[in-house]
Design a protein around this motif. Sequence first.
Motif, mmCIF file in Angstrom:
data_model
loop_
_atom_site.group_PDB
_atom_site.id
_atom_site.type_symbol
_atom_site.label_atom_id
_atom_site.label_comp_id
_atom_site.label_asym_id
_atom_site.label_seq_id
_atom_site.Cartn_x
_atom_site.Cartn_y
_atom_site.Cartn_z
ATOM 1 N N PRO A 1 21.724 14.051 -2.662
ATOM 2 C CA PRO A 1 21.755 13.242 -1.441
ATOM 3 C C PRO A 1 20.381 13.162 -0.782
ATOM 4 C CG PRO A 1 22.692 15.412 -1.018
ATOM 5 C CD PRO A 1 22.347 15.376 -2.477
ATOM 6 N N PHE A 2 20.057 11.978 -0.274
ATOM 7 C CA PHE A 2 18.817 11.753 0.458
ATOM 8 C C PHE A 2 19.163 11.283 1.874
ATOM 9 C CE2 PHE A 2 17.446 11.830 -3.851
ATOM 10 C CZ PHE A 2 16.099 12.210 -3.850
ATOM 11 N N ASP A 3 18.460 11.837 2.838
ATOM 12 C CA ASP A 3 18.750 11.636 4.255
ATOM 13 C C ASP A 3 18.471 10.190 4.679
ATOM 14 O OD1 ASP A 3 19.122 11.891 6.977
ATOM 15 O OD2 ASP A 3 17.914 13.708 7.170
ATOM 16 N N LEU A 4 19.500 9.524 5.224
ATOM 17 C CA LEU A 4 19.356 8.145 5.675
ATOM 18 C C LEU A 4 19.045 8.030 7.166
ATOM 19 C CD1 LEU A 4 22.259 6.229 3.852
ATOM 20 C CD2 LEU A 4 19.809 5.768 3.635
ATOM 21 N N ARG A 5 18.881 9.147 7.858
ATOM 22 C CA ARG A 5 18.700 9.064 9.306
ATOM 23 C C ARG A 5 17.435 8.333 9.752
ATOM 24 N NH1 ARG A 5 19.768 15.134 11.071
ATOM 25 N NH2 ARG A 5 18.680 15.407 9.077
ATOM 26 N N PRO A 6 16.401 8.221 8.915
ATOM 27 C CA PRO A 6 15.303 7.340 9.335
ATOM 28 C C PRO A 6 15.729 5.874 9.473
ATOM 29 C CG PRO A 6 14.537 8.866 7.658
ATOM 30 C CD PRO A 6 16.022 9.018 7.724
ATOM 31 N N LEU A 7 16.872 5.516 8.863
ATOM 32 C CA LEU A 7 17.335 4.131 8.902
ATOM 33 C C LEU A 7 18.549 3.936 9.808
ATOM 34 C CD1 LEU A 7 17.090 3.233 5.098
ATOM 35 C CD2 LEU A 7 15.420 2.787 6.895
ATOM 36 N N VAL A 8 19.505 4.867 9.744
ATOM 37 C CA VAL A 8 20.739 4.744 10.521
ATOM 38 C C VAL A 8 21.163 6.114 11.033
ATOM 39 C CG1 VAL A 8 21.623 2.684 9.360
ATOM 40 C CG2 VAL A 8 22.124 4.936 8.410
ATOM 41 N N ALA A 9 21.815 6.118 12.190
ATOM 42 C CA ALA A 9 22.325 7.377 12.732
ATOM 43 C C ALA A 9 23.549 7.845 11.958
ATOM 44 C CB ALA A 9 22.667 7.209 14.210
ATOM 45 N N VAL B 1 18.378 -0.443 -0.033
ATOM 46 C CA VAL B 1 17.615 0.592 0.666
ATOM 47 C C VAL B 1 16.418 1.048 -0.173
ATOM 48 C CG1 VAL B 1 17.704 2.959 1.541
ATOM 49 C CG2 VAL B 1 19.598 1.383 1.989
ATOM 50 N N ASP B 2 15.258 1.105 0.458
ATOM 51 C CA ASP B 2 14.060 1.680 -0.160
ATOM 52 C C ASP B 2 14.116 3.183 0.040
ATOM 53 O OD1 ASP B 2 11.599 2.486 -1.058
ATOM 54 O OD2 ASP B 2 10.428 1.273 0.362
ATOM 55 N N THR B 3 14.286 3.927 -1.044
ATOM 56 C CA THR B 3 14.480 5.374 -0.941
ATOM 57 C C THR B 3 13.189 6.168 -1.104
ATOM 58 O OG1 THR B 3 14.967 5.538 -3.321
ATOM 59 C CG2 THR B 3 16.824 5.152 -1.830
ATOM 60 N N SER B 4 12.067 5.509 -1.282
ATOM 61 C CA SER B 4 10.828 6.202 -1.645
ATOM 62 C C SER B 4 10.371 7.195 -0.574
ATOM 63 C CB SER B 4 9.716 5.190 -1.920
ATOM 64 O OG SER B 4 9.471 4.384 -0.784
ATOM 65 N N ALA B 5 10.683 6.934 0.699
ATOM 66 C CA ALA B 5 10.210 7.817 1.767
ATOM 67 C C ALA B 5 11.306 8.731 2.309
ATOM 68 C CB ALA B 5 9.636 6.982 2.912
ATOM 69 N N LEU B 6 12.470 8.728 1.681
ATOM 70 C CA LEU B 6 13.585 9.533 2.181
ATOM 71 C C LEU B 6 13.522 10.951 1.609
ATOM 72 C CD1 LEU B 6 16.533 6.970 1.910
ATOM 73 C CD2 LEU B 6 15.029 7.425 3.864
ATOM 74 N N ALA B 7 13.904 11.916 2.421
ATOM 75 C CA ALA B 7 13.866 13.324 2.020
ATOM 76 C C ALA B 7 15.198 13.737 1.405
ATOM 77 C CB ALA B 7 13.556 14.199 3.226
ATOM 78 N N SER B 8 15.134 14.521 0.337
ATOM 79 C CA SER B 8 16.359 15.036 -0.272
ATOM 80 C C SER B 8 16.948 16.144 0.596
ATOM 81 C CB SER B 8 16.084 15.568 -1.678
ATOM 82 O OG SER B 8 15.182 16.657 -1.634
ATOM 83 N N ILE B 9 18.229 16.393 0.410
ATOM 84 C CA ILE B 9 18.951 17.397 1.200
ATOM 85 C C ILE B 9 19.508 18.452 0.261
ATOM 86 C CG2 ILE B 9 20.933 17.805 2.706
ATOM 87 C CD1 ILE B 9 20.564 15.015 3.798
ATOM 88 N N LYS B 10 19.291 19.704 0.614
ATOM 89 C CA LYS B 10 19.816 20.816 -0.164
ATOM 90 C C LYS B 10 21.183 21.229 0.374
ATOM 91 C CE LYS B 10 15.824 21.042 -2.316
ATOM 92 N NZ LYS B 10 15.695 20.537 -3.697
ATOM 93 N N GLY B 11 22.009 21.810 -0.500
ATOM 94 C CA GLY B 11 23.328 22.290 -0.088
ATOM 95 C C GLY B 11 23.245 23.624 0.604
ATOM 96 N N PRO B 12 24.409 24.189 0.957
ATOM 97 C CA PRO B 12 25.743 23.643 0.684
ATOM 98 C C PRO B 12 26.137 22.591 1.708
ATOM 99 C CG PRO B 12 25.946 25.765 1.767
ATOM 100 C CD PRO B 12 24.475 25.549 1.561
ATOM 101 N N TYR B 13 27.000 21.692 1.282
ATOM 102 C CA TYR B 13 27.515 20.669 2.183
ATOM 103 C C TYR B 13 28.882 20.227 1.668
ATOM 104 C CZ TYR B 13 25.431 17.873 -1.562
ATOM 105 O OH TYR B 13 25.073 17.375 -2.790
ATOM 106 N N ASP B 14 29.628 19.586 2.542
ATOM 107 C CA ASP B 14 30.931 19.034 2.200
ATOM 108 C C ASP B 14 30.884 17.525 2.396
ATOM 109 O OD1 ASP B 14 32.299 21.547 1.712
ATOM 110 O OD2 ASP B 14 32.270 21.853 3.883
ATOM 111 N N TYR B 15 31.612 16.804 1.555
ATOM 112 C CA TYR B 15 31.690 15.356 1.708
ATOM 113 C C TYR B 15 32.739 14.983 2.751
ATOM 114 C CZ TYR B 15 28.677 14.260 -2.263
ATOM 115 O OH TYR B 15 27.599 14.129 -3.105
ATOM 116 N N LEU B 16 32.389 14.031 3.590
ATOM 117 C CA LEU B 16 33.299 13.439 4.558
ATOM 118 C C LEU B 16 33.742 12.069 4.049
ATOM 119 C CD1 LEU B 16 31.133 14.190 7.720
ATOM 120 C CD2 LEU B 16 33.171 15.466 7.001
#
Length: 274
Positions: free
Chosen positions: A23-31, A46-61
Amino acid sequence: MQQFARILIDHVALPVIVIDGTPFDLRPLVADITPAAIASGVLDNVDTSALASIKGPYDYLAPIDGVRQFAATGFNYRKHIEEFKMVPPTEPEVFLKAMSSITGPNDPVSRGPNPGTKLDWEVELAIVIGREARDIAAADAQDYIFGYVCINDISDRATQVDSLGGQHLVRAKSRAGYSPIGPYLVTGVDGANLDLWTKLNGHVEQQGNTSDMLFSISEMLAYFSKHMTLLPGDILATGTPPGVGFGKNKFMKPGDVLECGIEHLGAQRHVILV
């Protein structure tokens, strides 16, 4: 193809785009991934080149927050119609599910307090509306689709049919947790040719392909738009392939593990609770 999702980290919901499972963080684009975000067009290509990846653990909503309308149809797969020895319908069925039934793709599912509950599964491809649709033509329908999600249209068959044989779809399918959605909201795929499946305790119960639909995605979207105004972010479930429990007199019990999935859209897993 783009795979969007919403994940939960430390009690905070984050919008993400998933690339090769990361997963890559979309918050630079949308809340968040909401009907407003979908309608704005910011999630298109979406241009993903500047988005940061996210490390776990996490749960899907559930991959969309704030869904306003959840419409559905039934008996839309030819093999499903055949297994029940039904006459094919001449037009799509239209019914609604409660928004409060929506839950995440891996949340547990409670059967409810009625000891006579006959809990059943229905894996379904669902359309996510991209812009307001009212009285549209089938030839134009693809222009109104943002993407697709996997849902499991969980149903209590005991409350679906009354003593006179009448159907009560809303009450049978609207309890809290009866509409698991996700994990991914996917754009750029051909909804008319996707494999989908359901397993109960590891045993394959449903296996099909969306090419078996009686009414096409475009036909259904046009039909629904003539009876209700569809809004960005709305969900339209398109029916289920053969193999539901109702046709086998086989229903879920506490402790069962229910899984389902659709090609490119990801897989769900649920433990059935009392």
